[in-house]
Structure formats: structure tokens, C-alpha cells
Design a protein around this motif. Structure first.
Motif, PDB file in Angstrom:
ATOM      1  N   GLY A 246     -83.098 -31.693 -61.925  1.00 48.82           N
ATOM      2  CA  GLY A 246     -82.635 -30.964 -60.754  1.00 48.82           C
ATOM      3  C   GLY A 246     -83.006 -29.497 -60.726  1.00 48.82           C
ATOM      4  N   THR A 247     -83.706 -29.006 -61.753  1.00 51.40           N
ATOM      5  CA  THR A 247     -84.102 -27.605 -61.788  1.00 51.40           C
ATOM      6  C   THR A 247     -85.199 -27.326 -60.764  1.00 51.40           C
ATOM      7  N   PRO A 248     -85.059 -26.310 -59.892  1.00 56.81           N
ATOM      8  CA  PRO A 248     -86.151 -25.960 -58.961  1.00 56.81           C
ATOM      9  C   PRO A 248     -87.363 -25.468 -59.741  1.00 56.81           C
ATOM     10  N   LEU A 249     -88.536 -25.958 -59.365  1.00 54.06           N
ATOM     11  CA  LEU A 249     -89.760 -25.616 -60.073  1.00 54.06           C
ATOM     12  C   LEU A 249     -90.736 -24.830 -59.205  1.00 54.06           C
ATOM     13  N   VAL A 250     -90.922 -25.269 -57.968  1.00 51.38           N
ATOM     14  CA  VAL A 250     -91.881 -24.626 -57.062  1.00 51.38           C
ATOM     15  C   VAL A 250     -91.252 -24.543 -55.680  1.00 51.38           C
ATOM     16  N   GLU A 251     -91.475 -23.386 -55.007  1.00 53.11           N
ATOM     17  CA  GLU A 251     -91.030 -23.232 -53.628  1.00 53.11           C
ATOM     18  C   GLU A 251     -92.243 -22.971 -52.745  1.00 53.11           C
ATOM     19  N   LEU A 252     -92.303 -23.683 -51.626  1.00 49.94           N
ATOM     20  CA  LEU A 252     -93.333 -23.452 -50.617  1.00 49.94           C
ATOM     21  C   LEU A 252     -92.772 -22.548 -49.523  1.00 49.94           C
ATOM     22  N   ASP A 253     -93.660 -21.872 -48.813  1.00 47.07           N
ATOM     23  CA  ASP A 253     -93.239 -21.027 -47.689  1.00 47.07           C
ATOM     24  C   ASP A 253     -92.476 -21.892 -46.690  1.00 47.07           C
ATOM     25  N   ALA A 254     -91.205 -21.547 -46.452  1.00 44.13           N
ATOM     26  CA  ALA A 254     -90.325 -22.385 -45.640  1.00 44.13           C
ATOM     27  C   ALA A 254     -90.094 -21.837 -44.243  1.00 44.13           C
ATOM     28  N   SER A 255     -90.771 -20.754 -43.856  1.00 44.78           N
ATOM     29  CA  SER A 255     -90.469 -20.113 -42.566  1.00 44.78           C
ATOM     30  C   SER A 255     -90.689 -21.067 -41.390  1.00 44.78           C
ATOM     31  N   THR A 256     -91.795 -21.788 -41.395  1.00 51.44           N
ATOM     32  CA  THR A 256     -92.077 -22.712 -40.288  1.00 51.44           C
ATOM     33  C   THR A 256     -91.025 -23.815 -40.225  1.00 51.44           C
ATOM     34  N   TYR A 257     -90.680 -24.360 -41.384  1.00 52.80           N
ATOM     35  CA  TYR A 257     -89.719 -25.461 -41.411  1.00 52.80           C
ATOM     36  C   TYR A 257     -88.309 -24.977 -41.076  1.00 52.80           C
ATOM     37  N   ALA A 258     -87.985 -23.736 -41.459  1.00 49.85           N
ATOM     38  CA  ALA A 258     -86.684 -23.181 -41.090  1.00 49.85           C
ATOM     39  C   ALA A 258     -86.581 -23.009 -39.577  1.00 49.85           C
ATOM     40  N   ALA A 259     -87.675 -22.586 -38.949  1.00 44.52           N
ATOM     41  CA  ALA A 259     -87.675 -22.447 -37.487  1.00 44.52           C
ATOM     42  C   ALA A 259     -87.495 -23.795 -36.822  1.00 44.52           C
ATOM     43  N   GLN A 260     -88.119 -24.825 -37.370  1.00 46.27           N
ATOM     44  CA  GLN A 260     -87.972 -26.161 -36.802  1.00 46.27           C
ATOM     45  C   GLN A 260     -86.526 -26.641 -36.915  1.00 46.27           C
ATOM     46  N   VAL A 261     -85.865 -26.295 -37.992  1.00 47.42           N
ATOM     47  CA  VAL A 261     -84.447 -26.647 -38.144  1.00 47.42           C
ATOM     48  C   VAL A 261     -83.611 -25.921 -37.091  1.00 47.42           C
ATOM     49  N   ALA A 262     -83.899 -24.626 -36.861  1.00 46.73           N
ATOM     50  CA  ALA A 262     -83.139 -23.863 -35.860  1.00 46.73           C
ATOM     51  C   ALA A 262     -83.324 -24.453 -34.457  1.00 46.73           C
ATOM     52  N   VAL A 263     -84.545 -24.828 -34.116  1.00 45.79           N
ATOM     53  CA  VAL A 263     -84.798 -25.445 -32.809  1.00 45.79           C
ATOM     54  C   VAL A 263     -84.034 -26.760 -32.690  1.00 45.79           C
ATOM     55  N   ALA A 264     -84.063 -27.569 -33.746  1.00 44.78           N
ATOM     56  CA  ALA A 264     -83.388 -28.862 -33.701  1.00 44.78           C
ATOM     57  C   ALA A 264     -81.877 -28.691 -33.563  1.00 44.78           C
ATOM     58  N   ARG A 265     -81.330 -27.680 -34.189  1.00 42.60           N
ATOM     59  CA  ARG A 265     -79.883 -27.450 -34.060  1.00 42.60           C
ATOM     60  C   ARG A 265     -79.523 -27.002 -32.643  1.00 42.60           C
ATOM     61  N   ALA A 266     -80.364 -26.174 -32.051  1.00 40.88           N
ATOM     62  CA  ALA A 266     -80.112 -25.755 -30.666  1.00 40.88           C
ATOM     63  C   ALA A 266     -80.200 -26.945 -29.715  1.00 40.88           C
ATOM     64  N   ASP A 267     -81.198 -27.768 -29.895  1.00 40.99           N
ATOM     65  CA  ASP A 267     -81.328 -28.964 -29.068  1.00 40.99           C
ATOM     66  C   ASP A 267     -80.122 -29.876 -29.237  1.00 40.99           C
ATOM     67  N   LEU A 268     -79.611 -29.962 -30.468  1.00 44.85           N
ATOM     68  CA  LEU A 268     -78.452 -30.817 -30.709  1.00 44.85           C
ATOM     69  C   LEU A 268     -77.222 -30.277 -29.989  1.00 44.85           C
ATOM     70  N   ALA A 269     -77.032 -28.953 -30.033  1.00 49.72           N
ATOM     71  CA  ALA A 269     -75.873 -28.375 -29.346  1.00 49.72           C
ATOM     72  C   ALA A 269     -75.917 -28.655 -27.851  1.00 49.72           C
ATOM     73  N   LEU A 270     -77.106 -28.510 -27.251  1.00 44.92           N
ATOM     74  CA  LEU A 270     -77.255 -28.795 -25.827  1.00 44.92           C
ATOM     75  C   LEU A 270     -77.011 -30.265 -25.534  1.00 44.92           C
TER      76      LEU A 270
END
Length: 352
Positions: free
Chosen positions: A84-108
Motif C-alpha cells: 500500500g505504499t505510494p511509489l509513483v505519482e502522475l500529473d493529476a491535474s487533468t483527472y482532477a478537473a474531470q472529477v470536478a466536472v463530473a461532480r457538477a454534472d451529478l449535482a445538476l
């Protein structure tokens, strides 16, 4: 024409000496010096010798499931890590934005579904409008779950505890799905893969002990236990593949090492053994001279396993017997003997 040959005095004397020595009466009156050794009783294990290879208990090459740029490397090469130890992180900015859009769509979608239900309850809306709003809500929930799953894949975790290998990427690399990042090896315990001839099938069982030696650590032995036997026999080599577990708490053994294996198949109990130099091979059979009442008695024996400096005798000798180990080249069956020490001085006879 063949010439006549008349023996001279020397040849005649030599022939007389040989004839006298060969006479039964003289042979029985002169004792020949020999060295002897007692038959020993040794506890032997029935075993099979084989070769194999050590392998990791668990092994995996870590690869990303999504494309992205490496933003952080959180491990040191060759170091142990916990599951379970984190080893590598990829740039998550694009995927974080996709999560924000999906949450807004869900609220609507939730608001629209609630409005459609209220209107239908007040008989101001249709069932179709309500059902379409509920379906859109389910779709946006699934879209949010997908976006969150993609976002989670930007962090690559150790699936089990082990030791990391050498990384194949650097910070800033743009990686693709399936690209190698680093290998992870669990080395305690190690697996040992080896094979034995198919003729040994009846002697094999799960739980049998193995004794392991590796060329990298000369003189050291390691213990293990068979835990799996391949049900399919290798047709090409007519061999049975086995797998054992070898504890490796100190980490001295490594995956990939060549191993020499001794598989203990059963306990043979006490076995009669004699020194190798006591054996005489003649006409495809094996004999020893057993000492009985001061005479050398030629005795045929059946041999078992070869040991270091000795051999197992499965028939022909009993515990307490004494055999000739030096000087037997001059012996014949029934010849009287005199037991001597290695330096030729008389010694007390120990058997027969």
C-alpha cells in the motif's frame, strides 16, 4: 619352424616356487597380512538429487494503467516497502478537473431528478420526464465514479510488501499504459522450482523436506519444504516439476540463483555400510572378503547408495561383520590372514 626352448636353472627355480606357493597345503599354513574395518550401521535418508532455480515469493513489474507525466517518485531503489505504499505519482491535474466536472454534472442531475419526481407526484409532469431525469442521474453517477477511478490511478501503490528493483523512469517522463516503472520482489520466503525424473513419481509428496545449496554461498545449506507438485509431466524432458518454499528472513538468498537440491523422500532407517576400498568388482558382480575365524571368506554383496568414502550394502553383510580393506588383491577364498595396522605392524583382529 618353431624353435625349441629349454628352461634354464632360474626359470626352473621360479616355476618350483610358484607351484609350491599354489599348493593348497602351503596356502593354508601361511597367513597373509591385511588391514580390516568393521561393518558400520548408519541412519540414512532416502533422497533425490536435482538442480533448480530460486524465484521470488511474489513478483510484479509495476506499470501505469493510464497515460500521464511522472510528477513524483516516492521510493528509493533497492529498498523494502510495505503493501500500500505510494511509489509513483502522475500529473493529476487533468483527472482532477474531470472529477470536478463530473461532480457538477451529478449535482445538476440530482436537482433535475428531484424536480421531475415532485412534478410527477403533483400530476404536473409526465412519467417519461421523471424516468429520463432518473436515468440521467444514474449516468452522471457512473461518470463521476469513472473520473474518480481514473484520478486514483495517478498514484501507483505497492500491491504487496517486498523489495524494489531499479526504476526505469524519471521525473518528467510521459508514460503510457503498460510501460515499465519498477519491479517489486517479495523474497521471504523464496520459491524453489526444480524437476526430478518421472520414475520418481511414487516417491513424491507435498510436505517433503528439501536441502538447498547455492554456488553464491559455498558451504552453506538452506532448508525448505515442498508445497506443490505439477500435475502435468513434462513430455520433452520426462520430468516432474516441483515447487518448494525456502525461508529467507535474513535476505541472503536472491531470486534467480542456481540451486543444488536434495529432496528427502523417506527415512530409510539404519543401513549397513562399508568403506569403498573393501569392494572388489569381478565379472559384473561385487565382492568383499569377510573375516571369519581368521580367514578371508569371499562374499558377494548387493550395493545401495554411494556415500562419501563408503557405500551402502543391502545384502551380503550384517552388523558386526569385519571386512578386508587393504591387501585383498593377494587373497583367495578361505586363505588365512593376519590383521596388521596401516604401518604393517601386527594389530588385534576386530571381527570374525
Amino acid at each position: 619352424m618353431r624353435p625349441n626352448f629349454t628352461p634354464g636353472p632360474f626359470q626352473a627355480a621360479l616355476a618350483l616356487i610358484v607351484a609350491l606357493w599354489s599348493a593348497p597345503g602351503l596356502a593354508q599354513t601361511r597367513a597373509l597380512p591385511v588391514e580390516v574395518a568393521p561393518v558400520t550401521v548408519t541412519a540414512l535418508a532416502d533422497s533425490i538429487e536435482a538442480v533448480g532455480s530460486l524465484r521470488s515469493g511474489e513478483t510484479v513489474i509495476l506499470r501505469p494503467e493510464i497515460a500521464g507525466r511522472v510528477s513524483r517518485i516516492l521510493f528509493e531503489e533497492g529498498r523494502p516497502v510495505a503493501a500500500g505504499t505510494p511509489l509513483v505519482e502522475l500529473d493529476a491535474s487533468t483527472y482532477a478537473a474531470q472529477v470536478a466536472v463530473a461532480r457538477a454534472d451529478l449535482a445538476l442531475a440530482e436537482a433535475e431528478a428531484e424536480r421531475a419526481r415532485t412534478l410527477f407526484a403533483q400530476r404536473a409532469g409526465t412519467a417519461r420526464a421523471r424516468d429520463e431525469a432518473v436515468a440521467r442521474l444514474a449516468t452522471t453517477k457512473a461518470a463521476l465514479q469513472l473520473a474518480e477511478a481514473q484520478f486514483a490511478k495517478t498514484r501507483i501503490l505497492a500491491p504487496f510488501g517486498g523489495i524494489l528493483g531499479l526504476r526505469a523512469v524519471s521525473i518528467g517522463d510521459v508514460v503510457q499504459p503498460g510501460q515499465t516503472l519498477v519491479n517489486l520482489e517479495s523474497i521471504d520466503p523464496l520459491k524453489l522450482d526444480f524437476a526430478v525424473p518421472e520414475t520418481m513419481l511414487a516417491r513424491l509428496a507435498v510436505g517433503q523436506a528439501v536441502d538447498v545449496a547455492v554456488d553464491a554461498l559455498p558451504g552453506e545449506r538452506f532448508a525448505g519444504t515442498v508445497y506443490a507438485i505439477d500435475p502435468a509431466i513434462d513430455e520433452a524432458g520426462r520430468a516432474i516439476r516441483l515447487r518448494a518454499l525456502v525461508p529467507n528472513a535474513d535476505g541472503r538468498l536472491r531470486p534467480g540463483l542456481f540451486a543444488r537440491v536434495r529432496l528427502d523422500t523417506a527415512r530409510a532407517g539404519e543401513s549397513v555400510t562399508v568403506p569403498e576400498q573393501a569392494l572388489i568388482a569381478r565379472h559384473g558382480k561385487t565382492y568383499v572378503y569377510k573375516v571369519i575365524d581368521g580367514a578371508a571368506v569371499e562374499t558377494e554383496v548387493s550395493l545401495g547408495r554411494r556415500l562419501t568414502g563408503s557405500v551402502e550394502v543391502v545384502a551380503g553383510l550384517s552388523p558386526g561383520d569385519t571386512v578386508v580393506v587393504a591387501g585383498q588383491q593377494r587373497l583367495r577364498d578361505g586363505v588365512k590372514i593376519e590383521v596388521v595396522a596401516p604401518d604393517g605392524t601386527p594389530a588385534q583382529r576386530t571381527g570374525g
